[in-house]
Design a protein around this motif. Structure first.
Motif, short mmCIF file in Angstrom:
data_model
loop_
_atom_site.label_atom_id
_atom_site.label_comp_id
_atom_site.label_asym_id
_atom_site.label_seq_id
_atom_site.Cartn_x
_atom_site.Cartn_y
_atom_site.Cartn_z
N VAL A 1 0.99 -1.01 0.00
CA VAL A 1 -0.07 -0.08 -0.07
C VAL A 1 0.82 1.17 0.11
N ARG B 1 0.36 -7.23 -5.47
CA ARG B 1 -0.37 -5.99 -5.77
C ARG B 1 -0.03 -4.69 -5.04
N VAL C 1 -0.70 -0.68 -4.62
CA VAL C 1 -1.72 0.61 -4.54
C VAL C 1 -0.82 1.49 -4.68
N PHE D 1 -3.04 -0.83 -8.50
CA PHE D 1 -4.33 -0.28 -8.11
C PHE D 1 -4.32 1.07 -7.68
N THR E 1 -6.51 2.33 -5.48
CA THR E 1 -7.12 2.27 -3.91
C THR E 1 -6.93 0.93 -3.32
N VAL E 2 -7.03 0.96 -1.87
CA VAL E 2 -6.84 -0.17 -1.31
C VAL E 2 -8.20 -0.89 -1.35
N ALA F 1 -7.82 -3.01 -4.64
CA ALA F 1 -6.82 -4.01 -4.40
C ALA F 1 -7.45 -5.24 -3.75
#
Length: 258
Positions: A24, A48, A50, A78, A80-81, A84
């Motif tokens: 993130v 992933r 973010v 992505f 936004t969280v 994701a």
């Protein structure tokens, strides 16, 4: 840490479903690359990302990945969280800070054990890791079902992003791979059999007897028992036994020359 492999064969991608590791708002490409290396060490390749601070793709991440480029190649980006985590059935948030939010708090070991059970039943798991400067925000943590906290020094709880990824990837690997906790590299030999050790004891007892080692006579029996116990207590290879026979033979020849 050295770039040398930690085992004879590189870890292959895990068979079956694996958790997605969600970075993130990571700030440094180098840390993303190091996280990719940590994941691939244990066969994890579902990364992933973010909202990375420096955009994506990042050449510094590629340089740092050093052999784990496929993790970066397949990484999903992505904004936004929530995006994701949209397909996840269960989410962990890694954080060292207690935030006044009521959630289960697990060690990496327990969390990855739980993750393994969820994925084995067909569920999808996500594990969030916060940005380097301050970690996950409360708005991120509330999206998770549980918190992962590493029992570290309370006076210095901060863990580097890649280190946090490595700890959890390692625990995931422990849940999915049968690894003996201790092995011995026998270096082209084998363990000595019981009879071989007994004959070694006979050899030493014979030579020590002729040299007058077992003295005084009333203690000779217990001395011999102690020596036998020494041999049986030692985990010896066949090469060890052969070497010790050679030591005693050479000492005997040396004494005879004198």
């Amino acid at each position: 840490m050295s770039d040398a492999p930690m085992s004879d064969a590189p870890q292959a991608a895990q068979s079956g479903p694996t958790p997605a590791f969600v970075l993130v708002r990571p700030q440094m490409g180098e840390n993303i690359g190091a996280a990719a290396r940590a994941m691939w060490n244990f066969g994890l390749d579902r990364m992933r990302i973010v909202a990375p601070r420096d955009g994506w793709p990042n050449p510094n991440a590629v340089a740092m990945a050093s052999g784990a480029g496929r993790v970066l190649d397949e990484a999903e980006l992505f904004g936004t969280v929530r995006e994701a985590l949209a397909d996840c059935d269960y989410v962990f948030a890694t954080t060292a800070r207690m935030r006044g939010i009521t959630k289960p708090v697990m060690t990496p070991e327990r969390a990855m054990e739980h993750a393994r059970a969820i994925t084995a039943s067909g569920g999808k798991v996500g594990v969030m890791f916060g940005p380097e400067r301050a970690g996950l925000e409360n708005e991120d943590v509330v999206e998770a079902n549980a918190i992962i906290t590493v029992p570290v020094n309370p006076d210095f709880p901060s863990i580097n992003l890649a280190q946090a990824v490595l700890l959890n990837a390692y625990e995931w690997g422990r849940q999915t791979t049968e690894v003996a906790p201790e092995v011995v590299d026998l270096a082209k030999t084998v363990w000595a059999g019981h009879l071989e050790v007994e004959k070694l004891g006979d050899h030493y007892e014979e030579i020590l007897e002729t040299s007058g080692f077992f003295f005084p006579e009333d203690k000779a029996h217990s001395m011999k028992l102690n020596l036998r116990n020494l041999w049986s207590r030692m985990p010896m290879t066949r090469a060890d036994v052969q070497m010790l026979h050679g030591v005693m033979r050479q000492m005997k020849r040396w004494k005879e020359r004198g």
